[in-house]
Structures are given as C-alpha cells and as structure tokens.
Design an enzyme around this catalytic site. Structure first.
Site, PDB file in Angstrom:
ATOM      1  N   GLU A   1      38.433  44.470   6.149  1.00  0.00           N
ATOM      2  CA  GLU A   1      39.749  44.345   5.510  1.00  0.00           C
ATOM      3  C   GLU A   1      39.590  44.153   4.010  1.00  0.00           C
ATOM      4  OE1 GLU A   1      41.566  40.994   7.436  1.00  0.00           O
ATOM      5  OE2 GLU A   1      41.791  42.057   9.329  1.00  0.00           O
TER       6      GLU A   1
ATOM      7  N   LYS B   1      39.662  42.198   0.739  1.00  0.00           N
ATOM      8  CA  LYS B   1      39.674  40.771   0.379  1.00  0.00           C
ATOM      9  C   LYS B   1      40.605  40.671  -0.811  1.00  0.00           C
ATOM     10  CE  LYS B   1      36.726  36.788  -0.736  1.00  0.00           C
ATOM     11  NZ  LYS B   1      37.718  36.027  -1.444  1.00  0.00           N
TER      12      LYS B   1
ATOM     13  N   ARG C   1      45.558  31.676  -0.332  1.00  0.00           N
ATOM     14  CA  ARG C   1      45.735  31.576   1.113  1.00  0.00           C
ATOM     15  C   ARG C   1      47.074  30.931   1.430  1.00  0.00           C
ATOM     16  NH1 ARG C   1      40.931  31.467   4.540  1.00  0.00           N
ATOM     17  NH2 ARG C   1      41.679  31.910   6.634  1.00  0.00           N
TER      18      ARG C   1
ATOM     19  N   ARG D   1      45.752  26.162   1.363  1.00  0.00           N
ATOM     20  CA  ARG D   1      44.466  25.778   1.930  1.00  0.00           C
ATOM     21  C   ARG D   1      44.197  24.289   1.806  1.00  0.00           C
ATOM     22  NH1 ARG D   1      39.966  29.550  -0.616  1.00  0.00           N
ATOM     23  NH2 ARG D   1      38.250  28.169  -0.131  1.00  0.00           N
TER      24      ARG D   1
ATOM     25  N   GLU E   1      47.195  36.092   2.917  1.00  0.00           N
ATOM     26  CA  GLU E   1      46.886  35.930   1.500  1.00  0.00           C
ATOM     27  C   GLU E   1      48.098  36.472   0.733  1.00  0.00           C
ATOM     28  OE1 GLU E   1      43.935  34.594   0.523  1.00  0.00           O
ATOM     29  OE2 GLU E   1      43.535  35.329  -1.500  1.00  0.00           O
TER      30      GLU E   1
ATOM     31  N   PHE F   1      46.699  38.557   7.930  1.00  0.00           N
ATOM     32  CA  PHE F   1      45.464  39.034   8.545  1.00  0.00           C
ATOM     33  C   PHE F   1      45.069  38.302   9.828  1.00  0.00           C
ATOM     34  CE2 PHE F   1      44.160  36.453   4.805  1.00  0.00           C
ATOM     35  CZ  PHE F   1      43.605  35.370   5.474  1.00  0.00           C
TER      36      PHE F   1
ATOM     37  N   ARG G   1      33.380  27.127   8.075  1.00  0.00           N
ATOM     38  CA  ARG G   1      32.897  28.308   7.351  1.00  0.00           C
ATOM     39  C   ARG G   1      32.007  29.056   8.331  1.00  0.00           C
ATOM     40  NH1 ARG G   1      33.124  30.012   2.227  1.00  0.00           N
ATOM     41  NH2 ARG G   1      34.020  28.088   1.447  1.00  0.00           N
TER      42      ARG G   1
HETATM   43  P1  ATP Z   1      35.928  33.155  -3.360  1.00  0.00           P
HETATM   44  O1  ATP Z   1      35.493  31.943  -4.115  1.00  0.00           O
HETATM   45  O2  ATP Z   1      34.852  34.165  -3.142  1.00  0.00           O
HETATM   46  O3  ATP Z   1      37.227  33.711  -3.821  1.00  0.00           O
HETATM   47  P2  ATP Z   1      36.862  31.460  -1.517  1.00  0.00           P
HETATM   48  O4  ATP Z   1      35.919  30.343  -1.775  1.00  0.00           O
HETATM   49  O5  ATP Z   1      38.203  31.419  -2.167  1.00  0.00           O
HETATM   50  O6  ATP Z   1      36.174  32.783  -1.892  1.00  0.00           O
HETATM   51  P3  ATP Z   1      36.099  32.154   1.069  1.00  0.00           P
HETATM   52  O7  ATP Z   1      36.263  31.562   2.404  1.00  0.00           O
HETATM   53  O8  ATP Z   1      34.745  32.117   0.556  1.00  0.00           O
HETATM   54  O9  ATP Z   1      37.087  31.517   0.033  1.00  0.00           O
HETATM   55  O10 ATP Z   1      36.658  33.627   1.149  1.00  0.00           O
HETATM   56  C1  ATP Z   1      37.734  33.838   1.987  1.00  0.00           C
HETATM   57  C2  ATP Z   1      39.031  33.765   1.237  1.00  0.00           C
HETATM   58  O11 ATP Z   1      39.437  35.069   0.933  1.00  0.00           O
HETATM   59  C3  ATP Z   1      40.073  33.221   2.140  1.00  0.00           C
HETATM   60  O12 ATP Z   1      40.220  31.841   1.938  1.00  0.00           O
HETATM   61  C4  ATP Z   1      41.339  33.953   1.765  1.00  0.00           C
HETATM   62  O13 ATP Z   1      42.077  33.152   0.854  1.00  0.00           O
HETATM   63  C5  ATP Z   1      40.853  35.171   1.050  1.00  0.00           C
HETATM   64  N1  ATP Z   1      41.168  36.442   1.738  1.00  0.00           N
HETATM   65  C6  ATP Z   1      41.658  37.528   1.128  1.00  0.00           C
HETATM   66  N2  ATP Z   1      41.825  38.544   1.971  1.00  0.00           N
HETATM   67  C7  ATP Z   1      41.429  38.120   3.191  1.00  0.00           C
HETATM   68  C8  ATP Z   1      41.359  38.733   4.473  1.00  0.00           C
HETATM   69  N3  ATP Z   1      41.736  39.999   4.678  1.00  0.00           N
HETATM   70  N4  ATP Z   1      40.885  37.969   5.495  1.00  0.00           N
HETATM   71  C9  ATP Z   1      40.497  36.682   5.304  1.00  0.00           C
HETATM   72  N5  ATP Z   1      40.543  36.066   4.109  1.00  0.00           N
HETATM   73  C10 ATP Z   1      41.003  36.769   3.051  1.00  0.00           C
END
Ligand code: ATP
Length: 568
Positions: free
Chosen positions: A251, A253, A258, A273, A303, A344, A420
């Site tokens: 998917e 990102k 969130r 979050r 998101e 998602f 995680r």
């Molecule tokens: P980063 O610091 O790389 O932005 P993060 O620390 O915010 O990541 P991670 O769990 O590492 O958070 O990455 C997942 C995040 O990506 C999720 O918390 C969500 O907010 C976002 N996201 C965006 N698109 C999607 C998707 N299709 N499915 C799941 N999560 C997604």
C-alpha cells in the site's frame, strides 16, 4: 490507603536505577494492594485517570509555587529562590515542609490516596473566574496535611515530573511477576490487555485474581481509544517480501497522520496515535464517515493526508500538522488545509472484534463497506502481488505522488494494537532524520532575548532520555512563517522544571523531527553522540514519547554511516 505508603514506594523506586530492582519493588507493592486501591495505579504513572482520558492534572510550576508558599507559610520569593538553587520544586516542598513541621511541631495528618485523588480530580474541572484560587486551595489542603516526603511527591505529581523511572513496561513486568509466573508469556498477555484497554487499573482488576486466561477477556471497545499497530523497517522491496512473505499486500505509505475512527450509532470519534481525541478538529471527517461507510458500529484505522485544493497535489505532513492541536478557527482551517482519509484497516465491525481475523479478510471488508470519494475518503491504494517488478513500480508511483514510500503487509497477520510488528514493514528512501525530544533549552540574547533560541535534544534509552545535541536552526523569527522561537517558547514555558541562569530543563513532552549531516561520537552529551548541523523540520504532536528514536537506533545509524564511508 495511606498516601505515605505510596510516597515511600516512589522513594524506593527512585533510589535504584536498575530496572529489575524497580520491577521487584513494584511487584511487592502490587501484591499488597486491595481491590479498592485500583486507582493507585493511575497515581503510579503520575496520572489521575487512564492514559487516554483527557482530564489531566495540568498544574504549572508557577501555580505549584503559590500553593507551596501558602501551605508552608513561606514567602513566594523565597520559594522561587530555593527553586533556583535546588532546581527541583518537589525537593523545595519537602525542605520547606520539614522546616515548618519543626517550627510548629505539628505532625502530618493521615493523608490518604483517596483524598489525594479526590482533590486532584477536581483540578481539571475548574475553569473560568476564580479557578486559580480554587486550585490553589485544593492543593494547599493536601500540602498542609502532608509529611515532607509526601509533599515532595505531591508536588512532583502536580507538575507532572515524578522522576521515579517507571514506564508502562515496568508495570507490565511487575504485574506479570506479582500475579502470574512472571514468564515472558504472561508479560505479553498483560501487555496485550493493556494495549486493548489502555487502562492499567482495569488490567490490574483482572490480573490480581491470578487467572491469566481472563486477561484475554479484556476487549477493545468502540469509543475507547486504542494504540495503533506499528511497522518495522525494510530497506528494499526484496527484503520486504522476505519479511512478510509472498504474495503480500502493498500500500502507499501516506505522509499524513494516523487517525483511528470509531463509530457508535450516530456518534463518530477520532483519535490520534497518542490517544488524543481530535473529533472536534476534523468535523468533515465525521461527515464523510457517516455518509460513505456502511455499518452501525466500527473502528477503522487510517491515515489523513493533506492536499492542495487547487492542484490536488498531496502535501507533506508538516503542512497540515497544525490542524491536530487547533482549538479555534476550525472551519477556516478545514477550508485551507483539507484532508483526505485513507482507510487501510478495520479493528471492529458491528459488534465483533476483527483483531484476530487475517489481514486479507479485514482489507476485503474495508473495500466492501467504503464508498470511495477521492479527496474525501478512499481505501488506501493497494496491490496484492508476489511480483517484485510490479512492487517496484508501485513504490515508484507512491513516491511520484509525494508519498513517503510503501507498506508491505502479510495477508494472514492479525492486528496487534500497540505492537511494532514484523509482519507489516515500511519501505522508504534512506533519509537522515530523527525524531527527538526537547529536554531543555537556553534563552537567547539580543533580538532573541525573552525567547528560548536553542533547544536541547535527547533520544530515548529505556526509561531515560539522553542528550544528543542542540538545535537552533530551522525555526522562524516570525509566527506567520512557520514554527517560530516565540511559539516554541510558549509551548515550553509550562513544562519548565528547573531554571538556572539562561538554561532551563523541561519535562520531556515535545517531540520534533530534525535532519542532520552526520552523527559523531561526543563526550559532551550523555548519549555519547552528537549531531552535526541539526536542523528542525517539524513538530510531531502525533507521536507518543515511546516513539522518540532510541539510543540503539542512533548507534545503528552511526555504524551504517561508517560502513557507507568505507564502501560508499
Ligand atoms: P516514520 O517515522 O517512518 O514516518 P512512523 O514512526 O511515523 O514512521 P511507523 O510505524 O514506523 O510510524 O510507520 C507506520 C506509519 O505510517 C503509521 O503509523 C501510519 O501513520 C503511516 N501509514 C501511512 N500509510 C499507511 C498504510 N497504508 N498502512 C499503515 N500505515 C500507514
């Protein structure tokens, strides 16, 4: 229960830095708690209600100073002077209480945890005229009944800086060892229950019966915020396939924030979050959900992404982040910074938890119940494939659409709140950026006097925060241009716990994203590392403290950097 018992527990916890000892001390304490003491679990975390409840104590150091002055009969100026020299307002309260008790020979009264909670819970209810005076008298009432050690921890609780080094994970381990065999398995079950309910007292209620199976009966509920499932990192599409298996779902990102969406009858609730309720800030999202998603009750994971109204181009997270905290001009902002909700996942549907259903089934349900309306609400762009070429092409199109990269998801995996997990990985271009926490600062001089113009950054190391550098660039002089020194200073002021000359220490609350040129070894900072040319890029109000980059991650980035010098 006597508050003294809790204060003594705080004291013994703060006397050891060893996590195992802390767990043992806490475990013994938990065993002695009776059913009616359940709310002590909140006090243990420095809180008065479960983590997600928005009613927080919220007392500034300035207000606590006034109450200490009143309760101990010490002039306010003297309290401030003591604070500047000792640095810790709790210690000041302890010292002044001791002095007063010696002078008047009065003993402390029987302060109970029930009374402490009763008064503290009244604080967030008070608003408007006369609120400050009422708050001071509620606090003074507690402080005058307190012994010195009780005063110390009352004040630290009030200003939100307990300094006992306890995190949710310590409570998890302590509960597992107090009520079960303390094996890893039990700790995981306790953690699962915490992740679903976000209420330590509720988990304690069940755990104390010693029936491990009953922990599984703690369920997610519509209307109660849930911690989101997080992803691990993979470097390439190939690595991603190795982690999540073939075929998998891939998917976009999205570069937004969130949003977990709850619907119960006609009511829509939106949580971030950090479990913050942002329903008021995004009225248009509630409208969309009511109109375009079928179902009486559900919990969706999504998101929200900003886009440009005219060009329809997606915008980066920073440009819409201000909507999350905004309490006024909501309609204006909604017009200027519209968001598209990309759904998602689904955690709950029409009376049934979906957590244990495979992702394949959950994503099918999402597709079935959502009527897609681009730039309002859509099912996240997704392909299901085992073909690396197709996956690479999809990754490139995500980047072309201004998104961060892709997520690769195992089709059989359940949804694990707050974890995680390795069966969902994120892939994005290598970048040198970190999410760090501000733990201090320095007031500027000249045209920046009155503002904090240099901010101390720290990374996470277990329960502690370790300094890694200072940042003073990337901020604006004027508010209209972006995040200004003035704005950040205002945010920091209520969090100040120590002040010496131009330097301040603050409660770790504000997470920022920074870019840098290089990580260096350095004896100057407690982490042992320093950042070369750090530059502030964004405030991260969407992230909880536990998501601050850890020392381990920084060590890893440092090692990778060395490898790149060698082979790059
Ligand atoms: P980063 O610091 O790389 O932005 P993060 O620390 O915010 O990541 P991670 O769990 O590492 O958070 O990455 C997942 C995040 O990506 C999720 O918390 C969500 O907010 C976002 N996201 C965006 N698109 C999607 C998707 N299709 N499915 C799941 N999560 C997604």
């Amino acid at each position: 229960m006597r508050y003294l018992k809790l204060a003594e527990l705080y004291e013994s916890l703060s006397e050891t830095a060893k996590r195992l000892e802390k767990t043992e001390i806490l475990s013994e304490f938990l065993k002695e708690l009776s059913e009616s003491d359940r709310d002590v679990l909140y006090l243990l975390m420095g809180d008065i209600y479960p983590e997600y409840n928005e009613k927080k104590i919220g007392i500034s150091s300035q207000l606590a100073i006034k109450a200490i002055s009143k309760a101990t009969g010490t002039e306010k100026g003297k309290v401030v002077k003591e604070w500047k020299s000792i640095g810790d307002l709790g210690k000041v309260a302890e010292k002044l209480t001791k002095n007063k008790k010696q002078a008047t020979l009065t003993g402390s009264k029987n302060l109970t945890t029930e009374k402490v909670l009763e008064n503290l819970r009244k604080l967030p209810e008070l608003e408007g005229k006369g609120a400050v005076d009422k708050k001071i008298s509620l606090i003074t009432e507690l402080l005058t009944s307190a012994s010195p050690v009780e005063a110390l921890y009352l004040v630290r609780t009030l200003i939100g800086d307990l300094r006992i080094g306890i995190q949710e994970s310590t409570v998890r381990e302590a509960m597992a060892s107090a009520f079960f065999k303390g094996e890893k398995e039990s700790a995981l079950k306790v953690q699962d229950a915490i992740n679903k309910s976000n209420d330590l007292a509720e988990v304690f209620d069940t755990a104390r019966t010693g029936k491990e199976k009953d922990l599984g009966k703690i369920k997610i509920e519509v209307g109660k915020p849930i911690k989101a499932m997080l992803a691990q990192k993979s470097k390439t599409i190939k690595e991603g396939f190795e982690a999540v298996g073939k075929p998998c779902a891939i998917e976009y990102k999205y570069d937004g924030f969130r949003l977990i969406i709850h619907k119960r009858g006609n009511e829509i609730l939106l949580f971030t979050r950090t479990l913050e309720n942002v329903s008021r800030q995004f009225p248009e999202v509630a409208d969309c959900i009511k109109k375009y998603v079928k179902g009486d009750s559900f919990i969706l994971d999504s998101e929200a992404v900003g886009f440009d109204k005219k060009t329809k181009e997606y915008k980066p997270f920073q440009s819409i982040s201000q909507r999350i905290k905004r309490k006024y001009d909501i309609e204006k902002l909604q017009n200027e910074l519209p968001v598209e909700v990309n759904i998602f996942d689904i955690l709950y549907y029409n009376g049934k938890s979906m957590l244990d259903e495979p992702f394949k089934k959950r994503t099918e349900l999402v597709k079935k119940i959502i009527e897609s309306h681009p730039y309002r609400i859509i099912h996240s762009k997704q392909i299901i494939t085992d073909d690396e070429k197709k996956a690479e092409a999809f990754y490139r199109s995500a980047l072309k659409d201004n998104q961060e990269g892709v997520m690769m998801k195992n089709l059989e995996a359940p949804y694990s709140p707050g974890r995680r997990v390795g069966n969902m990985v994120k892939i994005k271009p290598e970048e040198k950026d970190l999410d760090l926490i501000i733990t201090g600062g320095e007031y500027g001089t000249g045209k920046r006097s009155g503002w904090i113009s240099s901010f101390i950054l720290s990374c996470r190391d277990g329960d502690k925060f370790l300094e890694i550098g200072k940042v003073g660039t990337g901020f604006k002089e004027k508010k209209e241009e972006g995040i200004s020194f003035e704005e950040l200073t205002e945010k920091i002021k209520p969090l100040i716990t120590e002040e010496k000359g131009k330097s301040v220490k603050i409660k770790p609350k504000i997470i920022v994203s920074v870019t840098y040129q290089e990580i260096q070894k350095s004896p100057t900072y407690s982490s042992g590392f320093a950042l070369r040319f750090p530059r502030f890029t964004a405030l991260r109000p969407d992230k909880p403290l536990s998501e601050t980059n850890s020392l381990k991650e920084i060590e890893k980035d440092f090692e990778n950097q060395k490898r790149n010098w060698k082979y790059g």
